[in-house]
Design an enzyme around this catalytic site. Structure first.
Site, PDB file in Angstrom:
ATOM      1  N   TYR A 131       0.845  -1.198   0.000  1.00 59.63           N
ATOM      2  CA  TYR A 131       0.000   0.000   0.000  1.00 59.63           C
ATOM      3  C   TYR A 131       0.879   1.245   0.000  1.00 59.63           C
ATOM      4  CZ  TYR A 131      -2.987   3.698   1.835  1.00 59.63           C
ATOM      5  OH  TYR A 131      -3.627   4.893   2.024  1.00 59.63           O
TER       6      TYR A 131
ATOM      7  N   GLU B  76     -11.314   6.114   5.148  1.00 61.54           N
ATOM      8  CA  GLU B  76     -10.786   6.941   6.243  1.00 61.54           C
ATOM      9  C   GLU B  76     -11.844   7.158   7.332  1.00 61.54           C
ATOM     10  OE1 GLU B  76      -7.758   7.610   6.722  1.00 61.54           O
ATOM     11  OE2 GLU B  76      -6.857   7.452   4.751  1.00 61.54           O
TER      12      GLU B  76
ATOM     13  N   TRP C 201      -5.156   2.017  10.636  1.00 58.63           N
ATOM     14  CA  TRP C 201      -5.352   1.941   9.189  1.00 58.63           C
ATOM     15  C   TRP C 201      -5.204   0.511   8.695  1.00 58.63           C
ATOM     16  CZ3 TRP C 201      -7.871   3.856   5.492  1.00 58.63           C
ATOM     17  CH2 TRP C 201      -7.526   3.625   4.164  1.00 58.63           C
TER      18      TRP C 201
END
Length: 188
Positions: A19, A41, A49
């Site tokens: 990522y 988000e 995350w």
């Protein structure tokens, strides 16, 4: 073989590293992708995350490939099925916020021609390139993310506090917060 120097936050997890290497901090100007990151988000708020990243494909399936036009019209039946879906984060407030945010997203598109025009207007269409040497220097929010957050809330968005907005800005390349030693710093 030379080892790549990455931002320290992603090291040690292959999904996180991929990522970081391929997506994080790359400027995104596509409304569909901007919406996807905004939704992810908002679900990340209060969580890590990596938790969201590991469920990303489940979110994609559950939320009709992040199609904001479909999401804006979700029925109570669809909401109920999402709240039973163990593949996503089953937070009623966040699920409902996703629908509200899809509706507000469409309103912004009508007003500005695209969400891209709106959100990138805060940086004059160009990424802000920071020069942080280590993670401790990277802020959780900034006066600009405060301003964007306030404007999004005024427009009806939910779960878009300044920290969530700043994370969105980092993910979509509005700010380059790769540390200066990271191989991606000069690539994005």
């Amino acid at each position: 073989m030379t080892q790549k120097h990455r931002c320290a936050w992603c090291e040690g997890d292959e999904l996180y590293e991929n990522y970081h290497d391929e997506e994080w901090g790359v400027p995104v100007y596509d409304d569909d992708k901007l919406f996807e990151f905004l939704i992810l988000e908002t679900f990340q708020a209060g969580l890590s995350w990596i938790t969201v990243l590991r469920k990303r494909e489940n979110f994609r399936k559950a939320f009709d490939n992040f199609d904001y036009k479909k999401i804006a019209n979700y029925s109570q039946e669809k909401i109920d099925s999402l709240l039973q879906d163990t593949g996503i984060i089953r937070n009623k407030l966040k699920v409902n916020a996703t629908i509200t945010n899809a509706q507000a997203f469409i309103v912004i598109q009508k007003e500005y021609g695209s969400f891209n025009n709106y959100i990138w207007g805060f940086t004059d269409g160009k990424p802000i390139k920071n020069k942080f040497e280590n993670l401790n220097q990277i802020p959780a929010n900034t006066p600009l993310s405060d301003r964007i957050s306030k404007d999004l809330k005024k427009r009806g968005f939910k779960f878009v506090g300044s920290t969530v907005v700043y994370a969105h800005m980092q993910a979509t390349g509005m700010v380059n917060d790769h540390t200066t030693h990271c191989f991606r710093y000069n690539e994005v």
